[in-house]
Design a protein around this motif. Structure first.
Motif, PDB file in Angstrom:
ATOM      1  N   ILE A 113       0.849  -1.196   0.000  1.00 50.02           N
ATOM      2  CA  ILE A 113       0.000   0.000   0.000  1.00 50.02           C
ATOM      3  C   ILE A 113       0.880   1.240   0.000  1.00 50.02           C
ATOM      4  N   MET A 114       0.542   2.204  -0.838  1.00 52.34           N
ATOM      5  CA  MET A 114       1.206   3.498  -0.800  1.00 52.34           C
ATOM      6  C   MET A 114       0.161   4.552  -0.398  1.00 52.34           C
ATOM      7  N   VAL A 125      -5.268   9.272  -0.099  1.00 49.69           N
ATOM      8  CA  VAL A 125      -5.380   8.524  -1.350  1.00 49.69           C
ATOM      9  C   VAL A 125      -4.451   7.323  -1.201  1.00 49.69           C
ATOM     10  N   PHE A 126      -4.985   6.122  -1.433  1.00 51.60           N
ATOM     11  CA  PHE A 126      -4.230   4.893  -1.210  1.00 51.60           C
ATOM     12  C   PHE A 126      -4.146   4.083  -2.493  1.00 51.60           C
ATOM     13  N   ALA A 127      -2.925   3.788  -2.919  1.00 46.48           N
ATOM     14  CA  ALA A 127      -2.717   2.825  -3.994  1.00 46.48           C
ATOM     15  C   ALA A 127      -2.496   1.462  -3.336  1.00 46.48           C
ATOM     16  N   VAL A 153      -9.465   4.912  -2.488  1.00 43.27           N
ATOM     17  CA  VAL A 153      -8.669   3.700  -2.679  1.00 43.27           C
ATOM     18  C   VAL A 153      -8.626   3.362  -4.160  1.00 43.27           C
ATOM     19  N   LYS A 154      -7.418   3.126  -4.669  1.00 49.38           N
ATOM     20  CA  LYS A 154      -7.234   2.729  -6.061  1.00 49.38           C
ATOM     21  C   LYS A 154      -6.422   1.440  -6.099  1.00 49.38           C
ATOM     22  N   ILE A 155      -6.969   0.415  -6.740  1.00 52.09           N
ATOM     23  CA  ILE A 155      -6.228  -0.820  -6.947  1.00 52.09           C
ATOM     24  C   ILE A 155      -5.322  -0.613  -8.156  1.00 52.09           C
TER      25      ILE A 155
END
Length: 265
Positions: A113-114, A125-127, A153-155
């Motif tokens: 996770i970034m 904002v989480f990658a 959240v973005k996969i």
């Protein structure tokens, strides 16, 4: 009930813990050399403090590695023996690839996770990288759902993480840099520092809300402010003469290239 444990409860770790604490289907554990912060989170969030990283890893289903990247390998050396295949390692350490983490984690699948710092106020904002083929469907569903309450959240595939880091992970610093410049401009033009600070903060929060809620693209929103022969277009043309837009793109590219370099170390 899922048990999720945090090795490290610094600024980002504690922000995520506070965000997850509102859920009644998660039991949160934590360990850190900063025992005062552990005690605070125990009182505020119902966190269950653990004496060390190994005890935490044994007790939890998901183990969040939230330490500085340079300390990660030594921490992993202590917990790898108890990381069985039914546990999941979740890393928020910048620059550490899934391949590297898998090499340290033994049998445990890995989620990377970034985040970015607005997670500290619930607007992060989480990658999230779910590339590891050993992840179960339950693992791949739980972590994005858990982090959804902390922001966007973005996969993303891991190959996109350097771009995410350059634009979004480092992005708050760019925003604060521009805010700081506008605040100084206001003081230079005669506003008090308090006035300039308060109004610039409101300017950014209002503009961000407008960009998010409006049906217009940001280019159109910019044009709405740029009246013919007016004050705004004069400022924007000066920025164009100074290649401000190109310099911003170049600066983000520098960040991107540095992210790649760090990932190779």
């Amino acid at each position: 009930m899922k048990k999720i444990g945090f090795i490290g409860v610094g600024n980002m770790g504690s922000a995520i813990i506070r965000g997850l604490a509102v859920r009644d289907d998660i039991e949160i554990h934590g360990t850190d050399l900063n025992t005062e912060m552990i005690a605070t989170l125990e009182e505020e969030c119902g966190l269950k403090g653990q004496p060390d990283a190994k005890a935490l890893a044994e007790a939890c289903d998901f183990i969040v590695l939230a330490v500085k990247p340079q300390h990660a390998e030594s921490v992993m050396g202590g917990i790898a023996p108890v990381l069985t295949g039914d546990k999941c390692l979740v890393s928020i350490c910048a620059g550490l690839t899934v391949e590297t983490l898998k090499g340290w984690s033994g049998k445990a699948p890995v989620i990377r996770i970034m985040p970015n710092t607005p997670a500290m106020v619930g607007e992060g904002v989480f990658a999230i990288c779910l590339d590891d083929a050993d992840l179960t469907e339950d693992m791949k569903a739980f972590i994005p759902d858990a982090f959804d309450g902390l922001g966007l959240v973005k996969i993303m595939a891991e190959k996109q993480f350097d771009a995410f880091t350059a634009v979004i992970g480092s992005g708050p610093a760019y925003v604060f840099y521009f805010m700081e410049a506008l605040m100084e401009a206001g003081v230079n033009l005669g506003l008090t520092r308090q006035e300039s600070t308060e109004m610039v903060e409101a300017l950014f929060s209002g503009s961000a809300k407008l960009a998010k809620e409006s049906d217009y693209h940001v280019s159109q929103l910019r044009e709405m402010v740029s009246s013919p022969a007016g004050t705004t277009i004069r400022a924007l043309l000066h920025m164009d003469r100074m290649a401000t837009r190109g310099n911003i793109v170049d600066a983000v590219t520098e960040s991107y290239e540095r992210s790649i370099e760090l990932g190779k170390k």
